[in-house]
Design a protein around this motif. Structure first.
Motif, PDB file in Angstrom:
ATOM      1  N   GLY A  95      11.791   4.883   7.458  1.00 58.48           N
ATOM      2  CA  GLY A  95      12.211   3.896   8.436  1.00 58.48           C
ATOM      3  C   GLY A  95      11.170   3.462   9.426  1.00 58.48           C
ATOM      4  N   ILE A  96       9.911   3.698   9.120  1.00 58.78           N
ATOM      5  CA  ILE A  96       8.825   3.313  10.031  1.00 58.78           C
ATOM      6  C   ILE A  96       8.097   2.109   9.448  1.00 58.78           C
ATOM      7  CG2 ILE A  96       6.658   4.032  11.120  1.00 58.78           C
ATOM      8  CD1 ILE A  96       7.670   6.890  11.043  1.00 58.78           C
ATOM      9  N   SER A  97       7.924   1.087  10.261  1.00 56.11           N
ATOM     10  CA  SER A  97       7.169  -0.091   9.836  1.00 56.11           C
ATOM     11  C   SER A  97       5.693   0.143  10.106  1.00 56.11           C
ATOM     12  CB  SER A  97       7.671  -1.332  10.602  1.00 56.11           C
ATOM     13  OG  SER A  97       6.914  -2.469  10.227  1.00 56.11           O
ATOM     14  N   GLY A  98       4.927   0.267   9.068  1.00 57.51           N
ATOM     15  CA  GLY A  98       3.508   0.599   9.220  1.00 57.51           C
ATOM     16  C   GLY A  98       2.701  -0.552   9.798  1.00 57.51           C
ATOM     17  N   PRO A  99       1.578  -0.243  10.411  1.00 57.85           N
ATOM     18  CA  PRO A  99       0.726  -1.296  10.981  1.00 57.85           C
ATOM     19  C   PRO A  99      -0.039  -2.048   9.892  1.00 57.85           C
ATOM     20  CG  PRO A  99      -0.296   0.839  11.238  1.00 57.85           C
ATOM     21  CD  PRO A  99       1.039   1.102  10.632  1.00 57.85           C
ATOM     22  N   GLN A 100      -0.842  -2.994  10.324  1.00 60.87           N
ATOM     23  CA  GLN A 100      -1.637  -3.792   9.383  1.00 60.87           C
ATOM     24  C   GLN A 100      -2.894  -3.055   8.933  1.00 60.87           C
ATOM     25  OE1 GLN A 100      -0.759  -7.004   8.172  1.00 60.87           O
ATOM     26  NE2 GLN A 100       1.171  -6.279   9.074  1.00 60.87           N
ATOM     27  N   TRP A 101      -3.146  -1.899   9.466  1.00 58.38           N
ATOM     28  CA  TRP A 101      -4.285  -1.043   9.121  1.00 58.38           C
ATOM     29  C   TRP A 101      -5.598  -1.813   9.135  1.00 58.38           C
ATOM     30  CZ3 TRP A 101      -3.229   3.739   9.946  1.00 58.38           C
ATOM     31  CH2 TRP A 101      -1.992   4.259   9.631  1.00 58.38           C
ATOM     32  N   LEU A 102      -6.192  -2.042   7.983  1.00 58.67           N
ATOM     33  CA  LEU A 102      -7.545  -2.610   7.920  1.00 58.67           C
ATOM     34  C   LEU A 102      -7.600  -4.066   8.362  1.00 58.67           C
ATOM     35  CD1 LEU A 102      -8.724  -1.057   4.535  1.00 58.67           C
ATOM     36  CD2 LEU A 102      -9.034  -0.165   6.851  1.00 58.67           C
ATOM     37  N   SER A 103      -6.446  -4.715   8.487  1.00 61.14           N
ATOM     38  CA  SER A 103      -6.414  -6.093   8.975  1.00 61.14           C
ATOM     39  C   SER A 103      -6.217  -6.169  10.481  1.00 61.14           C
ATOM     40  CB  SER A 103      -5.284  -6.878   8.287  1.00 61.14           C
ATOM     41  OG  SER A 103      -5.446  -6.870   6.884  1.00 61.14           O
ATOM     42  N   SER A 104      -6.031  -5.027  11.124  1.00 62.88           N
ATOM     43  CA  SER A 104      -5.801  -4.988  12.560  1.00 62.88           C
ATOM     44  C   SER A 104      -7.049  -4.472  13.266  1.00 62.88           C
ATOM     45  CB  SER A 104      -4.602  -4.078  12.871  1.00 62.88           C
ATOM     46  OG  SER A 104      -4.546  -3.775  14.246  1.00 62.88           O
ATOM     47  N   SER A 105      -7.451  -5.165  14.326  1.00 64.99           N
ATOM     48  CA  SER A 105      -8.635  -4.711  15.061  1.00 64.99           C
ATOM     49  C   SER A 105      -8.369  -3.400  15.800  1.00 64.99           C
ATOM     50  CB  SER A 105      -9.069  -5.791  16.061  1.00 64.99           C
ATOM     51  OG  SER A 105      -8.003  -6.097  16.952  1.00 64.99           O
ATOM     52  N   SER A 106      -7.098  -3.055  16.008  1.00 62.97           N
ATOM     53  CA  SER A 106      -6.758  -1.797  16.685  1.00 62.97           C
ATOM     54  C   SER A 106      -6.665  -0.624  15.723  1.00 62.97           C
ATOM     55  CB  SER A 106      -5.426  -1.946  17.436  1.00 62.97           C
ATOM     56  OG  SER A 106      -5.493  -2.991  18.389  1.00 62.97           O
ATOM     57  N   TRP A 107      -6.237  -0.874  14.487  1.00 62.51           N
ATOM     58  CA  TRP A 107      -5.996   0.204  13.539  1.00 62.51           C
ATOM     59  C   TRP A 107      -7.094   0.360  12.495  1.00 62.51           C
ATOM     60  CZ3 TRP A 107      -2.494   3.958  13.874  1.00 62.51           C
ATOM     61  CH2 TRP A 107      -1.415   3.783  14.731  1.00 62.51           C
ATOM     62  N   ALA A 108      -7.994  -0.578  12.383  1.00 62.92           N
ATOM     63  CA  ALA A 108      -9.008  -0.506  11.324  1.00 62.92           C
ATOM     64  C   ALA A 108      -9.926   0.703  11.513  1.00 62.92           C
ATOM     65  CB  ALA A 108      -9.825  -1.796  11.299  1.00 62.92           C
ATOM     66  N   MET A 109     -10.420   0.901  12.738  1.00 65.64           N
ATOM     67  CA  MET A 109     -11.319   2.038  12.959  1.00 65.64           C
ATOM     68  C   MET A 109     -10.620   3.379  12.780  1.00 65.64           C
ATOM     69  SD  MET A 109     -14.376   3.058  13.443  1.00 65.64           S
ATOM     70  CE  MET A 109     -15.483   1.903  14.259  1.00 65.64           C
ATOM     71  N   PRO A 110      -9.386   3.579  13.339  1.00 67.13           N
ATOM     72  CA  PRO A 110      -8.698   4.846  13.053  1.00 67.13           C
ATOM     73  C   PRO A 110      -8.492   5.085  11.556  1.00 67.13           C
ATOM     74  CG  PRO A 110      -7.667   3.757  14.907  1.00 67.13           C
ATOM     75  CD  PRO A 110      -8.662   2.788  14.359  1.00 67.13           C
ATOM     76  N   ALA A 111      -8.229   4.015  10.791  1.00 68.64           N
ATOM     77  CA  ALA A 111      -8.047   4.186   9.346  1.00 68.64           C
ATOM     78  C   ALA A 111      -9.348   4.657   8.689  1.00 68.64           C
ATOM     79  CB  ALA A 111      -7.591   2.862   8.727  1.00 68.64           C
ATOM     80  N   VAL A 112     -10.463   4.063   9.092  1.00 72.37           N
ATOM     81  CA  VAL A 112     -11.749   4.484   8.522  1.00 72.37           C
ATOM     82  C   VAL A 112     -12.069   5.926   8.928  1.00 72.37           C
ATOM     83  CG1 VAL A 112     -14.230   4.037   8.529  1.00 72.37           C
ATOM     84  CG2 VAL A 112     -12.635   2.123   8.447  1.00 72.37           C
ATOM     85  N   GLY A 136       0.805  -1.211   0.000  1.00 78.72           N
ATOM     86  CA  GLY A 136       0.000   0.000   0.000  1.00 78.72           C
ATOM     87  C   GLY A 136       0.841   1.266   0.000  1.00 78.72           C
ATOM     88  N   VAL A 137       0.229   2.364  -0.385  1.00 78.91           N
ATOM     89  CA  VAL A 137       0.938   3.645  -0.470  1.00 78.91           C
ATOM     90  C   VAL A 137       1.323   4.156   0.912  1.00 78.91           C
ATOM     91  CG1 VAL A 137       0.693   6.060  -1.171  1.00 78.91           C
ATOM     92  CG2 VAL A 137      -0.221   4.232  -2.626  1.00 78.91           C
ATOM     93  N   ILE A 138       0.432   4.012   1.888  1.00 82.47           N
ATOM     94  CA  ILE A 138       0.712   4.554   3.220  1.00 82.47           C
ATOM     95  C   ILE A 138       1.941   3.889   3.841  1.00 82.47           C
ATOM     96  CG2 ILE A 138      -0.224   4.966   5.514  1.00 82.47           C
ATOM     97  CD1 ILE A 138      -1.656   6.482   3.327  1.00 82.47           C
ATOM     98  N   ASN A 139       1.937   2.573   3.880  1.00 80.72           N
ATOM     99  CA  ASN A 139       3.095   1.878   4.463  1.00 80.72           C
ATOM    100  C   ASN A 139       4.344   2.074   3.618  1.00 80.72           C
ATOM    101  OD1 ASN A 139       1.657   1.060   6.630  1.00 80.72           O
ATOM    102  ND2 ASN A 139       1.614  -1.119   6.122  1.00 80.72           N
ATOM    103  N   GLY A 140       4.177   2.253   2.314  1.00 85.09           N
ATOM    104  CA  GLY A 140       5.324   2.531   1.459  1.00 85.09           C
ATOM    105  C   GLY A 140       5.985   3.855   1.825  1.00 85.09           C
ATOM    106  N   MET A 141       5.159   4.881   2.098  1.00 82.59           N
ATOM    107  CA  MET A 141       5.697   6.188   2.490  1.00 82.59           C
ATOM    108  C   MET A 141       6.331   6.110   3.878  1.00 82.59           C
ATOM    109  SD  MET A 141       2.558   8.559   1.076  1.00 82.59           S
ATOM    110  CE  MET A 141       3.266  10.060   1.719  1.00 82.59           C
ATOM    111  N   LEU A 142       5.682   5.361   4.790  1.00 86.44           N
ATOM    112  CA  LEU A 142       6.265   5.214   6.126  1.00 86.44           C
ATOM    113  C   LEU A 142       7.586   4.465   6.058  1.00 86.44           C
ATOM    114  CD1 LEU A 142       3.074   4.335   8.223  1.00 86.44           C
ATOM    115  CD2 LEU A 142       4.317   6.504   8.182  1.00 86.44           C
ATOM    116  N   GLY A 143       7.657   3.478   5.165  1.00 83.75           N
ATOM    117  CA  GLY A 143       8.902   2.721   5.014  1.00 83.75           C
ATOM    118  C   GLY A 143      10.041   3.579   4.519  1.00 83.75           C
ATOM    119  N   GLN A 144       9.757   4.635   3.750  1.00 82.63           N
ATOM    120  CA  GLN A 144      10.804   5.525   3.247  1.00 82.63           C
ATOM    121  C   GLN A 144      11.512   6.274   4.362  1.00 82.63           C
ATOM    122  OE1 GLN A 144      11.873   5.774   0.035  1.00 82.63           O
ATOM    123  NE2 GLN A 144      10.480   4.049  -0.385  1.00 82.63           N
TER     124      GLN A 144
END
Length: 309
Positions: free
Chosen positions: A159-176, A149-157
């Motif tokens: 040095g940040i390892s992005g979360p699982q976003w929509l696959s994570s029960s903790s990050w899915a709602m913040p992403a929406v 994905g674009v978001i994790n790709g930008m975070l990787g640039q």
């Protein structure tokens, strides 16, 4: 003779005026009849059907069975998903409304300045609001892909390892919520921008003469004078947030687990997924009661913080 003629002519004139008034009324009703028929057929009639269905066990096809208030008792006593979806909706509402109005206010302040190309920025910020929610959901679904994905790709640039976003029960709602805020900021921006352009300039001139800085003018003049607009936005945004559905359906379908399953999505699943139309109707009437109560409370509390010039 003249008096006799006037006496006979007066009833005729009155009758003619009444016929003309009835004709005008008939023409008026004919003009608005498409709207009246549409409101009755597509709004009032479904409301009555929903009210009756909430007291029945009905799958929408076979004959409904009257169960009284059993649907409401089941909702409050035997349905943990009802409570969870209600909490998820409160979470979404409390997070999205301040962000949407706050970012909309910042953009409105920026776009109220006489800078070159401001019309382009106003259009760009408002465009997502009128864009199809399904298209937005699909695009952001791809942006939030954990591997490519674009978001994790930008975070990787950086040095940040992005979360699982929509696959994570903790990050899915913040992403929406993030997508909802991005899509919805155009509406409060336009409302607040219109409010800013209508503020009396003499207040600001007097404040400048008294030595008030930009922050003081914003805090003590601009924000108080915009409170009627904030009240309108709070009411409309609350109703909109409680009815969020499209982004949830496209991006997460309520998952993972039930972490993003909101109230309207739960109604949809009960009505069209599980064939529990009567149960879903009871949920809809509870939602109506909550929205009506909160809106009434907001309206009553406006005297404490809304200022009208």
């Amino acid at each position: 003779m003249a008096t006799l003629s006037l006496t006979r002519g007066r009833p005729v004139a009155v009758a003619g005026a009444r016929r003309e008034r009835r004709r005008q009324n008939l023409v008026g009703w004919l003009f608005i009849s498409p709207i009246v028929v549409g409101v009755v057929v597509f709004q009032f009639f479904p409301i009555l059907v929903s009210m009756g269905a909430s007291l029945t066990s009905w799958n929408g096809i076979s004959a409904p069975k009257f169960v009284g208030l059993q649907n409401f008792r089941d909702l409050f006593g035997n349905d943990p998903l009802f409570v969870q979806t209600f909490k998820n909706t409160i979470y979404f509402t409390l997070a999205s409304i301040p962000l949407t109005i706050g970012v909309g206010l910042v953009l409105a302040l920026l776009c109220s300045r006489p800078i070159k190309g401001v019309a382009f920025f106003r259009t760009a910020y408002f465009a997502p609001y009128v864009t199809n929610v399904v298209a937005i959901g699909f695009v952001w679904f791809w942006f939030f892909q954990p591997d490519n994905g674009v978001i994790n790709g930008m975070l990787g640039q950086v040095g940040i390892s992005g979360p699982q976003w929509l696959s994570s029960s903790s990050w899915a709602m913040p992403a929406v919520i993030l997508v909802s805020v991005w899509q919805g900021i155009g509406y409060p921006m336009i409302i607040l921008l219109a409010g800013l352009q209508g503020l009396p300039e003499e207040y600001f001139e007097s404040a400048r003469i008294d030595g008030a800085g930009a922050w003081a003018r914003l805090r003590y003049i601009t924000l108080p004078l915009l409170t009627p607009h904030f009240l309108f936005l709070l009411i409309t945004q609350f109703i909109t947030s409680f009815q969020v559905f499209g982004l949830i359906y496209v991006m997460t379908k309520g998952g993972p687990g039930h972490s993003t399953s909101v109230y309207i999505f739960n109604i949809y699943q009960n009505a069209f997924g599980f064939g529990k139309v009567g149960y879903a109707s009871a949920m809809a009437w509870i939602l109506f009661a909550v929205i009506a109560a909160v809106t009434f409370l907001q309206w009553r509390l406006q005297k404490r913080w809304v200022f009208y010039t």
